[in-house]
Design a protein around this motif. Structure first.
Motif, short mmCIF file in Angstrom:
data_model
loop_
_atom_site.label_atom_id
_atom_site.label_comp_id
_atom_site.label_asym_id
_atom_site.label_seq_id
_atom_site.Cartn_x
_atom_site.Cartn_y
_atom_site.Cartn_z
N LYS A 15 24.90 44.92 36.93
CA LYS A 15 25.39 43.58 37.15
C LYS A 15 26.86 43.49 36.77
CE LYS A 15 24.61 38.71 36.05
NZ LYS A 15 23.80 37.74 35.27
N SER A 16 27.68 42.99 37.68
CA SER A 16 29.10 42.90 37.43
C SER A 16 29.41 41.77 36.46
CB SER A 16 29.86 42.66 38.74
OG SER A 16 31.24 42.46 38.49
N GLU A 17 30.27 42.06 35.49
CA GLU A 17 30.67 41.05 34.52
C GLU A 17 31.89 40.27 34.99
OE1 GLU A 17 28.87 40.38 31.92
OE2 GLU A 17 27.46 42.01 32.35
N THR A 18 32.52 40.72 36.06
CA THR A 18 33.76 40.08 36.52
C THR A 18 33.62 39.39 37.87
OG1 THR A 18 34.48 42.18 37.52
CG2 THR A 18 35.19 41.71 35.26
N TYR A 19 32.52 39.67 38.59
CA TYR A 19 32.37 39.12 39.93
C TYR A 19 31.69 37.75 39.89
CZ TYR A 19 31.09 38.78 44.89
OH TYR A 19 30.95 38.37 46.19
N GLU A 20 32.25 36.80 40.63
CA GLU A 20 31.65 35.48 40.76
C GLU A 20 31.26 35.26 42.22
OE1 GLU A 20 34.15 32.41 39.28
OE2 GLU A 20 34.38 33.29 37.28
N LYS A 21 29.98 35.00 42.42
CA LYS A 21 29.52 34.79 43.79
C LYS A 21 30.13 33.50 44.36
CE LYS A 21 25.20 32.39 42.56
NZ LYS A 21 23.72 32.46 42.64
N ARG A 22 30.29 33.49 45.69
CA ARG A 22 30.86 32.32 46.35
C ARG A 22 29.92 31.86 47.46
NH1 ARG A 22 36.65 30.22 47.97
NH2 ARG A 22 36.08 28.82 49.66
N ASP A 58 34.96 42.75 44.62
CA ASP A 58 35.43 42.29 43.31
C ASP A 58 36.84 42.84 43.14
OD1 ASP A 58 35.98 41.69 40.71
OD2 ASP A 58 34.12 42.51 39.89
N ASN A 60 38.74 42.68 40.76
CA ASN A 60 39.02 43.17 39.41
C ASN A 60 38.71 44.67 39.29
OD1 ASN A 60 39.67 40.59 37.92
ND2 ASN A 60 37.63 40.08 38.72
N THR A 140 24.18 38.75 44.85
CA THR A 140 25.47 38.07 44.69
C THR A 140 26.37 38.13 45.92
OG1 THR A 140 26.59 40.05 43.82
CG2 THR A 140 25.43 38.64 42.24
N GLU A 142 28.27 40.71 46.48
CA GLU A 142 29.37 41.62 46.17
C GLU A 142 29.24 42.89 47.02
OE1 GLU A 142 31.24 44.42 42.60
OE2 GLU A 142 29.53 43.09 42.18
#
Length: 292
Positions: A15-22, A58, A60, A140, A142
């Motif tokens: 699980k990505s700690e920096t990705y925010e789903k849109r 992502d 980042n 997510t 991503e």
């Protein structure tokens, strides 16, 4: 009879700690074409509902594309340039340059989701282009892998056929422009029909395409010194288009008709349209706005 071998590739889920789903809103859908991920969710008040998420990378994380050794050496630099054009877009949109290109290994395959691979088929094929599949996190959206498969043998053969016509047109243009004919310069050797003019509304999140036009859209190329120059320019455009798919963008079939937004000297507002890649080999103002 024959023996068929099937190979499976797995990647451990993290699980990505920096990705925010849109969420892919109706407003976004009216402006931009993205691939999407559909997830089923349960809300205590409303029950089950489907959430549509935009497929995207992502920014980042470092995104590395590997040029498979199957790509002829004379075309590798064009492939690299086509890939890296998207760094300009991400830098303008979110102040990062996440994409890097390296030479890959023979054992790397586009079906291996651990690596982003650019693969070249040098055999005859009725598909003279390329395609850019991607793999996403089903929770997510991503994008965790994106590859490009180029049907290079057929593509180069097609481009050589086009070059012979362009070269003849350039010779005729030079002859027509000689003092014995007329004093004015040569006319364009290729023309593009835009169809009906329209203006697309794709401003989003304060990303005004006009802000990017002067720095990102060079004049369309009209002359090529050699067949090799022409082929490399087109391959650069093909790669730029396919990499757009691997970062989530769908086709834009209106960009060549978007006359009100096409910068002077260009032919379209998006590399994701099916335009003349010898003249448009980099992302356009639509693509900048979509990524922003």
């Amino acid at each position: 009879s024959c023996t068929v071998y099937v190979r499976f590739f797995f990647q451990q889920y993290e699980k990505s700690e920096t990705y925010e789903k849109r969420v892919y809103t109706e407003e976004d859908q009216q402006k931009f074409g993205f691939f999407l991920t559909k997830t089923k969710n349960i809300d205590p008040s409303y029950g089950q509902f489907v959430e549509m998420l935009v497929n995207r990378i992502d920014t980042n994380k470092e995104i590395v594309y590997y040029l498979h050794p199957s790509i002829p050496e004379e075309y590798r630099e064009a492939c690299k340039e086509g890939i890296l054009t998207w760094n300009e877009v991400f830098e303008a949109a979110c102040a990062v340059r996440p994409i890097r290109v390296e030479l890959g290994e023979d054992w790397m395959l586009p079906s291996d989701i651990r690596y982003r691979v650019i693969y070249w088929f040098d055999i005859a094929h009725n598909h003279g282009g390329a395609y850019g599949p991607s793999t996403t996190d089903p929770l997510t959206g991503e994008i965790i892998d994106g590859d490009v498969v180029i049907f290079g043998g057929s593509l180069v053969a097609m481009l050589k056929g086009q070059w012979s016509q362009i070269e003849s047109a350039q010779v005729r243009a030079r002859e027509k422009a000689s003092p014995s004919h007329q004093a004015s310069g040569p006319s364009q050797c290729l023309t593009l029909s835009y169809g009906q003019g329209l203006k697309l509304n794709y401003k989003c999140n304060g990303a005004d395409p006009d802000l990017f036009a002067s720095r990102t859209m060079p004049k369309a190329t009209e002359r090529f010194a050699s067949e090799e120059d022409y082929i490399c320019q087109c391959i650069k455009g093909v790669l730029s288009h396919e990499i757009g798919h691997t970062i989530g963008l769908r086709h834009n079939f209106s960009a060549t008709a978007d006359l009100a937004n096409i910068p002077e000297g260009q032919i379209a507002t998006s590399i994701m349209d099916y335009a003349d890649y010898s003249k448009l080999s980099i992302p356009g103002v639509y693509d900048y706005a979509a990524i922003a």
